[in-house]
Design an enzyme around this catalytic site. Structure first.
Site, short mmCIF file in Angstrom:
data_model
loop_
_atom_site.label_atom_id
_atom_site.label_comp_id
_atom_site.label_asym_id
_atom_site.label_seq_id
_atom_site.Cartn_x
_atom_site.Cartn_y
_atom_site.Cartn_z
N THR A 177 0.84 -1.20 0.00
CA THR A 177 0.00 0.00 0.00
C THR A 177 0.88 1.25 0.00
OG1 THR A 177 -1.68 -1.17 1.22
CG2 THR A 177 -1.74 1.23 1.38
N VAL A 206 -12.46 -5.41 1.52
CA VAL A 206 -12.03 -4.00 1.56
C VAL A 206 -11.08 -3.85 2.73
CG1 VAL A 206 -12.79 -1.63 1.97
CG2 VAL A 206 -14.15 -3.15 0.50
N GLY A 207 -9.98 -3.16 2.48
CA GLY A 207 -8.98 -2.97 3.54
C GLY A 207 -9.08 -1.61 4.19
N ASP A 208 -8.10 -1.33 5.02
CA ASP A 208 -8.10 -0.08 5.78
C ASP A 208 -7.87 1.16 4.92
OD1 ASP A 208 -5.46 -0.96 5.27
OD2 ASP A 208 -4.69 0.24 6.93
N GLY A 229 0.16 -2.12 5.36
CA GLY A 229 0.29 -3.42 6.01
C GLY A 229 -1.07 -4.01 6.34
N GLY A 231 -4.30 -4.51 7.02
CA GLY A 231 -5.42 -3.59 7.17
C GLY A 231 -6.43 -4.02 8.21
N1 GLY Z 1 -3.30 -1.88 4.13
C1 GLY Z 1 -3.83 -2.36 2.95
C2 GLY Z 1 -4.82 -3.41 3.09
O1 GLY Z 1 -4.91 -4.07 4.12
O2 GLY Z 1 -5.53 -3.61 2.15
#
Ligand code: GLY
Length: 315
Positions: A177, A206-208, A229, A231
């Site tokens: 990311t 869906v991530g952070d 990292g 998420g």
């Molecule tokens: N930090 C990116 C994700 O977990 O998608």
């Protein structure tokens, strides 16, 4: 008033000069972050954002991105967006053209991108397709042998391979990311995050990076922060917001990043992988934290000729 500053996570250095050009000309933090992030998303050698991002378990690239402004905490994001190579620009369009909403996902995000006139592209490059094929080829054939059709054992093997990939993927090098944070001459700040997410993720995951407070937070009263990292950990830790809250309480950016990561590290997680954080204050101080020695972030000020790398503190 501090001069303009732009910082970014690993591999943002390809985009930061474009962002600093804008800031030097008196442009906005929002324009700078978008321009810098687009360069990263368009980099075919980067398999963690935009074009050439690694696909989900079905071989489809799904992208998440967000932008947040410090003055009014305006937020725009897209998630699980297919076929559009610059999710950061679609996130900006959500922020500016759809103020009644903050986050669009999947088909709705793609519909909105189309309405806004963004053009589609094939995001799965030969190189990323090859990487995916090697690891999660979806096949009805036997796992190995003379094409006799999959047996129950083959199916079980494939599902355990997927399980392994979920546990181990990725990868070489740091998680992919990208975070970019800018402070402009007017004192406005913007945080941008873009990602293709966890490689071989469950479709629709869906991530952070698309979520305020988790992967992205910006509040001009204290600063901006973003994560890369795992998420799922920063969602549970509210990590980007925690960093900013700690800066508001007086911690410097590196200390705040380390403390927020330490908090997330207390959470149980069978799929734990590294989480990193990066932060910038409205008076131009910056810092980052990571779980590994030797981790860095990139920085440009108005006097920089090229991105410089600064160490992150270690958790
Ligand atoms: N930090 C990116 C994700 O977990 O998608």
């Amino acid at each position: 008033m501090p001069g303009a500053v732009i910082i970014g996570s690993e591999r943002s250095e390809i985009g930061l000069p474009a962002g600093m050009d804008i800031l030097r000309r008196g442009g906005s933090a929002l324009d700078a972050v978008e321009a810098a992030m687009r360069r990263c998303e368009d980099n075919p050698a980067d398999h963690y954002v935009g074009t050439a991002g690694l696909p989900n378990a079905q071989g489809v690239v799904e992208l998440d991105a967000s932008l947040m402004l410090g003055s009014g905490r305006q937020f725009g994001a897209v998630a699980a967006l297919r076929d559009y190579p610059n999710p950061i620009s679609v996130a900006r369009a959500v922020l500016e053209k759809l103020p009644q909403h903050s986050l669009l996902v999947g088909e709705g995000a793609a519909l909105f991108a189309k309405e806004c006139g963004f053009t589609t592209a094939d995001l799965l490059t030969d190189a990323s397709r090859e990487q995916w094929r090697k690891q999660v080829a979806d096949s009805r054939e036997a796992v190995e042998g003379e094409n006799t059709g999959a047996t129950e054992g083959d199916r079980r093997y494939r599902s355990s391979a997927l399980e392994l990939i979920r546990r181990l993927a990725p990868h070489d090098g740091p998680w992919g990311t990208i975070n970019i944070i800018a402070l402009d001459a007017s004192g406005e700040m913007c945080v941008g995050v873009s990602t293709s997410g966890f490689p071989y993720k469950y479709p629709g995951r869906v991530g952070d990076s698309a979520l305020p407070g988790a992967g992205n937070w910006c509040d001009l009263r204290a600063g901006g922060a973003a994560c890369t990292g795992r998420g799922e950990l920063s969602m549970r830790g509210g990590t980007a917001r925690t960093v900013v809250d700690l800066m508001a309480a007086g911690q410097d950016p590196a200390q705040a990043c380390r403390a927020a990561l330490a908090d997330a590290a207390t959470l149980p997680d069978d799929y734990r992988s590294e989480l990193r954080a990066l932060a910038l204050t409205p008076d131009g101080r910056h810092g980052g934290a990571a779980g590994q020695e030797g981790s860095v972030y990139a920085l440009m000020t108005e006097s920089s000729t090229e991105p410089e790398f600064r160490p992150r503190v270690v958790l």
